[in-house]
Design an enzyme around this catalytic site. Structure first.
Site, PDB file in Angstrom:
ATOM      1  N   ASN A  89     -50.652   1.364 -30.107  1.00 29.67           N
ATOM      2  CA  ASN A  89     -49.786   1.534 -28.933  1.00 29.67           C
ATOM      3  C   ASN A  89     -49.895   0.332 -28.001  1.00 29.67           C
ATOM      4  O   ASN A  89     -50.956  -0.299 -27.904  1.00 29.67           O
ATOM      5  CB  ASN A  89     -50.170   2.815 -28.176  1.00 29.67           C
ATOM      6  CG  ASN A  89     -49.994   4.054 -29.044  1.00 29.67           C
ATOM      7  OD1 ASN A  89     -49.249   4.017 -30.011  1.00 29.67           O
ATOM      8  ND2 ASN A  89     -50.698   5.120 -28.712  1.00 29.67           N
ATOM      9  N   HIS A 106     -51.608  -4.253 -31.791  1.00 30.09           N
ATOM     10  CA  HIS A 106     -50.204  -4.695 -31.731  1.00 30.09           C
ATOM     11  C   HIS A 106     -49.851  -5.276 -30.370  1.00 30.09           C
ATOM     12  O   HIS A 106     -48.676  -5.391 -30.032  1.00 30.09           O
ATOM     13  CB  HIS A 106     -49.264  -3.533 -32.066  1.00 30.09           C
ATOM     14  CG  HIS A 106     -49.360  -3.126 -33.494  1.00 30.09           C
ATOM     15  ND1 HIS A 106     -48.856  -1.929 -33.961  1.00 30.09           N
ATOM     16  CD2 HIS A 106     -49.910  -3.754 -34.566  1.00 30.09           C
ATOM     17  CE1 HIS A 106     -49.096  -1.849 -35.267  1.00 30.09           C
ATOM     18  NE2 HIS A 106     -49.741  -2.938 -35.657  1.00 30.09           N
ATOM     19  N   CYS A 117     -47.330 -22.902 -25.472  1.00 31.93           N
ATOM     20  CA  CYS A 117     -48.725 -23.380 -25.340  1.00 31.93           C
ATOM     21  C   CYS A 117     -49.761 -22.298 -25.606  1.00 31.93           C
ATOM     22  O   CYS A 117     -50.969 -22.533 -25.433  1.00 31.93           O
ATOM     23  CB  CYS A 117     -48.932 -23.964 -23.935  1.00 31.93           C
ATOM     24  SG  CYS A 117     -49.031 -22.723 -22.629  1.00 31.93           S
ATOM     25  N   CYS A 136     -47.782 -24.245 -18.646  1.00 33.00           N
ATOM     26  CA  CYS A 136     -47.121 -25.479 -19.105  1.00 33.00           C
ATOM     27  C   CYS A 136     -45.707 -25.626 -18.556  1.00 33.00           C
ATOM     28  O   CYS A 136     -45.075 -26.666 -18.749  1.00 33.00           O
ATOM     29  CB  CYS A 136     -47.093 -25.518 -20.637  1.00 33.00           C
ATOM     30  SG  CYS A 136     -45.861 -24.434 -21.386  1.00 33.00           S
ATOM     31  N   SER A 174     -47.714   7.917 -37.919  1.00 31.19           N
ATOM     32  CA  SER A 174     -46.990   8.380 -39.114  1.00 31.19           C
ATOM     33  C   SER A 174     -47.460   7.693 -40.386  1.00 31.19           C
ATOM     34  O   SER A 174     -47.053   8.044 -41.484  1.00 31.19           O
ATOM     35  CB  SER A 174     -45.483   8.121 -38.942  1.00 31.19           C
ATOM     36  OG  SER A 174     -45.268   6.716 -38.813  1.00 31.19           O
TER      37      SER A 174
HETATM   38  C1  BV8 Z   1     -48.217  -7.974 -40.945  1.00 30.64           C
HETATM   39  C2  BV8 Z   1     -44.701  -3.708 -31.767  1.00 30.64           C
HETATM   40  C3  BV8 Z   1     -49.225  -9.695 -42.229  1.00 30.64           C
HETATM   41  C4  BV8 Z   1     -44.892  -3.277 -30.400  1.00 30.64           C
HETATM   42  C5  BV8 Z   1     -45.179  -2.830 -33.902  1.00 30.64           C
HETATM   43  C6  BV8 Z   1     -41.601  -7.468 -44.842  1.00 30.64           C
HETATM   44  C7  BV8 Z   1     -41.748  -8.592 -44.034  1.00 30.64           C
HETATM   45  C8  BV8 Z   1     -42.813  -8.732 -43.150  1.00 30.64           C
HETATM   46  C9  BV8 Z   1     -43.767  -7.724 -43.063  1.00 30.64           C
HETATM   47  C10 BV8 Z   1     -43.597  -6.610 -43.859  1.00 30.64           C
HETATM   48  C11 BV8 Z   1     -42.542  -6.471 -44.741  1.00 30.64           C
HETATM   49  N1  BV8 Z   1     -42.683  -5.275 -45.384  1.00 30.64           N
HETATM   50  C12 BV8 Z   1     -43.779  -4.657 -44.908  1.00 30.64           C
HETATM   51  C13 BV8 Z   1     -44.348  -5.450 -44.004  1.00 30.64           C
HETATM   52  C14 BV8 Z   1     -45.529  -5.198 -43.255  1.00 30.64           C
HETATM   53  C15 BV8 Z   1     -45.067  -4.639 -41.914  1.00 30.64           C
HETATM   54  C16 BV8 Z   1     -44.815  -3.171 -42.098  1.00 30.64           C
HETATM   55  O1  BV8 Z   1     -45.761  -2.421 -42.226  1.00 30.64           O
HETATM   56  N2  BV8 Z   1     -43.539  -2.764 -42.114  1.00 30.64           N
HETATM   57  C17 BV8 Z   1     -43.240  -1.358 -42.316  1.00 30.64           C
HETATM   58  C18 BV8 Z   1     -41.974  -0.992 -41.531  1.00 30.64           C
HETATM   59  C19 BV8 Z   1     -43.069  -1.114 -43.808  1.00 30.64           C
HETATM   60  N3  BV8 Z   1     -46.143  -4.890 -40.994  1.00 30.64           N
HETATM   61  C20 BV8 Z   1     -46.141  -6.009 -40.262  1.00 30.64           C
HETATM   62  O2  BV8 Z   1     -45.236  -6.812 -40.228  1.00 30.64           O
HETATM   63  C21 BV8 Z   1     -47.413  -6.249 -39.457  1.00 30.64           C
HETATM   64  N4  BV8 Z   1     -47.873  -7.584 -39.717  1.00 30.64           N
HETATM   65  O3  BV8 Z   1     -48.126  -7.275 -41.921  1.00 30.64           O
HETATM   66  O4  BV8 Z   1     -48.664  -9.284 -40.980  1.00 30.64           O
HETATM   67  C22 BV8 Z   1     -50.672  -9.335 -42.181  1.00 30.64           C
HETATM   68  C23 BV8 Z   1     -51.116  -8.178 -42.830  1.00 30.64           C
HETATM   69  C24 BV8 Z   1     -52.457  -7.880 -42.807  1.00 30.64           C
HETATM   70  C25 BV8 Z   1     -53.348  -8.711 -42.137  1.00 30.64           C
HETATM   71  C26 BV8 Z   1     -52.871  -9.842 -41.499  1.00 30.64           C
HETATM   72  C27 BV8 Z   1     -51.523 -10.158 -41.500  1.00 30.64           C
HETATM   73  C28 BV8 Z   1     -47.161  -6.114 -37.974  1.00 30.64           C
HETATM   74  C29 BV8 Z   1     -46.940  -4.666 -37.644  1.00 30.64           C
HETATM   75  C30 BV8 Z   1     -46.834  -4.517 -36.129  1.00 30.64           C
HETATM   76  C31 BV8 Z   1     -45.388  -4.366 -35.779  1.00 30.64           C
HETATM   77  N5  BV8 Z   1     -45.276  -4.044 -34.363  1.00 30.64           N
HETATM   78  N6  BV8 Z   1     -44.999  -2.605 -32.633  1.00 30.64           N
HETATM   79  C32 BV8 Z   1     -43.903  -2.264 -30.058  1.00 30.64           C
HETATM   80  O5  BV8 Z   1     -42.743  -2.632 -29.817  1.00 30.64           O
HETATM   81  O6  BV8 Z   1     -44.318  -1.122 -30.046  1.00 30.64           O
HETATM   82  S1  BV8 Z   1     -45.313  -1.488 -34.925  1.00 30.64           S
HETATM   83  C33 BV8 Z   1     -44.659  -0.146 -34.123  1.00 30.64           C
HETATM   84  O7  BV8 Z   1     -44.442   0.841 -35.098  1.00 30.64           O
HETATM   85  C34 BV8 Z   1     -45.611   0.484 -33.144  1.00 30.64           C
HETATM   86  O8  BV8 Z   1     -46.390  -0.403 -32.437  1.00 30.64           O
HETATM   87  C35 BV8 Z   1     -46.441   1.373 -34.001  1.00 30.64           C
HETATM   88  O9  BV8 Z   1     -47.537   0.686 -34.464  1.00 30.64           O
HETATM   89  C36 BV8 Z   1     -45.531   1.631 -35.138  1.00 30.64           C
HETATM   90  C37 BV8 Z   1     -45.023   3.018 -34.972  1.00 30.64           C
HETATM   91  O10 BV8 Z   1     -45.900   3.772 -35.719  1.00 30.64           O
HETATM   92  P1  BV8 Z   1     -46.584   5.050 -35.068  1.00 30.64           P
HETATM   93  O11 BV8 Z   1     -47.456   4.642 -33.948  1.00 30.64           O
HETATM   94  O12 BV8 Z   1     -47.177   5.759 -36.202  1.00 30.64           O
HETATM   95  O13 BV8 Z   1     -45.389   5.882 -34.443  1.00 30.64           O
HETATM   96  P2  BV8 Z   1     -44.385   6.811 -35.233  1.00 30.64           P
HETATM   97  O14 BV8 Z   1     -43.290   7.177 -34.306  1.00 30.64           O
HETATM   98  O15 BV8 Z   1     -44.055   6.168 -36.550  1.00 30.64           O
HETATM   99  O16 BV8 Z   1     -45.235   8.121 -35.583  1.00 30.64           O
HETATM  100  C38 BV8 Z   1     -45.650   8.969 -34.544  1.00 30.64           C
HETATM  101  C39 BV8 Z   1     -46.511  10.030 -35.196  1.00 30.64           C
HETATM  102  O17 BV8 Z   1     -47.024  10.871 -34.169  1.00 30.64           O
HETATM  103  C40 BV8 Z   1     -45.729  10.936 -36.153  1.00 30.64           C
HETATM  104  O18 BV8 Z   1     -46.476  11.106 -37.323  1.00 30.64           O
HETATM  105  C41 BV8 Z   1     -45.611  12.256 -35.379  1.00 30.64           C
HETATM  106  O19 BV8 Z   1     -45.688  13.368 -36.248  1.00 30.64           O
HETATM  107  C42 BV8 Z   1     -46.823  12.205 -34.494  1.00 30.64           C
HETATM  108  N7  BV8 Z   1     -46.663  12.945 -33.241  1.00 30.64           N
HETATM  109  C43 BV8 Z   1     -45.536  13.065 -32.494  1.00 30.64           C
HETATM  110  N8  BV8 Z   1     -45.809  13.824 -31.409  1.00 30.64           N
HETATM  111  C44 BV8 Z   1     -47.121  14.166 -31.473  1.00 30.64           C
HETATM  112  C45 BV8 Z   1     -47.674  13.610 -32.636  1.00 30.64           C
HETATM  113  N9  BV8 Z   1     -48.950  13.781 -32.991  1.00 30.64           N
HETATM  114  C46 BV8 Z   1     -49.720  14.523 -32.169  1.00 30.64           C
HETATM  115  N10 BV8 Z   1     -49.265  15.098 -31.029  1.00 30.64           N
HETATM  116  C47 BV8 Z   1     -47.980  14.944 -30.660  1.00 30.64           C
HETATM  117  N11 BV8 Z   1     -47.548  15.518 -29.517  1.00 30.64           N
END
Ligand code: BV8
Length: 229
Positions: A89, A106, A117, A136, A174
């Site tokens: 988050n 993230h 820079c 810068c 998720s």
């Molecule tokens: C990386 C930015 C290399 C900030 C985010 C093709 C090209 C390039 C990369 C890729 C590619 N294919 C795949 C990838 C990898 C990619 C990726 O995973 N893509 C996915 C879509 C397939 N990942 C990346 O690019 C990452 N970088 O891979 O670099 C590397 C790898 C390893 C080591 C070094 C380098 C970068 C990923 C970060 C992207 N930025 N956010 C912002 O704007 O927020 S990600 C963004 O989505 C969020 O930050 C968060 O992390 C994510 C959302 O996921 P969740 O937090 O799980 O939220 P979601 O809504 O999905 O789920 C909510 C859950 O809560 C649900 O399960 C629900 O049931 C539950 N819930 C709801 N209410 C409740 C609850 N639970 C309890 N109580 C409740 N009340």
């Protein structure tokens, strides 16, 4: 002293009124991910991306930590446990809920970065493409957020903590976004017990030794009370 590594996602902030990502039919505040959360999207329309993050920065500032954030802070304060929160988050509700040992893999809405820079400073409430970097002077400011295709922060520290943990817990995510979604497999590979606390089964739920489902404000305090007994 039990070492616990806790991964959190948007679900832990949902009951604070902050929208999750996949609840909104794959759209983020009516935008496509590639338009607002990738370097390419930012390069194409920095004003749109700044507006997107300005809105989320305001929403996060208006939100309050909930019982799940507070329960994790209580767990950190318990002398029996050494707790690290690794959050996906970008809001600051863990810190405002009392947690100190937090890694924002993230990035954070409260951070600003100069992509000329690499200078970092506290983000103003509203950012715009015309802002100048305080170091810068370049008009090259961006939110200090990790976009898709960019390297998440502090990965080596996170992987080391996972390998050394006595327990890995995943809360409110998720399991769609890597490398965070791979942490449960990393923990299992290191022989670390794993627990999922989520509203519903995540994409990786079968990899967890145990899974409990329900709202975070109910199941997280209940779990903390159980292990702090
Ligand atoms: C990386 C930015 C290399 C900030 C985010 C093709 C090209 C390039 C990369 C890729 C590619 N294919 C795949 C990838 C990898 C990619 C990726 O995973 N893509 C996915 C879509 C397939 N990942 C990346 O690019 C990452 N970088 O891979 O670099 C590397 C790898 C390893 C080591 C070094 C380098 C970068 C990923 C970060 C992207 N930025 N956010 C912002 O704007 O927020 S990600 C963004 O989505 C969020 O930050 C968060 O992390 C994510 C959302 O996921 P969740 O937090 O799980 O939220 P979601 O809504 O999905 O789920 C909510 C859950 O809560 C649900 O399960 C629900 O049931 C539950 N819930 C709801 N209410 C409740 C609850 N639970 C309890 N109580 C409740 N009340």
């Amino acid at each position: 002293m039990a070492k616990i590594v806790i991964l959190t996602g948007a679900g832990i902030s949902a009951e604070s009124g902050i929208r999750t990502f996949r609840a909104a039919d794959g759209l983020w505040e009516e935008h496509r991910i590639e338009d607002v959360a990738t370097p390419e999207g930012f390069a194409a329309d920095p004003a749109l991306v700044h507006r997107f993050y300005n809105a989320r920065r305001a929403a996060a500032a208006a939100a309050a930590p909930n019982a799940a954030h507070r329960a994790l802070a209580a767990l950190e304060a318990d002398p029996q446990h050494q707790v690290l929160v690794v959050t996906q988050n970008v809001d600051d509700l863990h810190e405002r809920g009392g947690s100190h040992n937090v890694i924002h893999m993230h990035g954070t809405l409260n951070g600003a970065l100069c992509h000329a820079c690499e200078h970092r400073w506290p983000a103003p409430a509203v950012m715009a493409p015309t802002d100048a970097c305080p170091a810068c002077g370049a008009r090259a400011t961006r939110p200090d957020i990790v976009w898709f295709g960019e390297m998440p922060y502090r990965m080596e520290d996170i992987w080391a903590a996972l390998r050394a943990a006595d327990l890995f817990v995943s809360i409110g995510t998720s399991g769609n976004v890597y490398p965070a979604a791979g942490f449960v497999a990393d923990a299992r590979h290191a022989g670390v017990p794993t627990l999922e606390l989520n509203l519903e089964p995540s994409a990786g739920t079968r990899l967890f030794d145990e899974a409990r489902h329900g709202p975070a404000t109910q199941i997280v305090p209940a779990w903390v009370a159980e292990i702090c007994r």
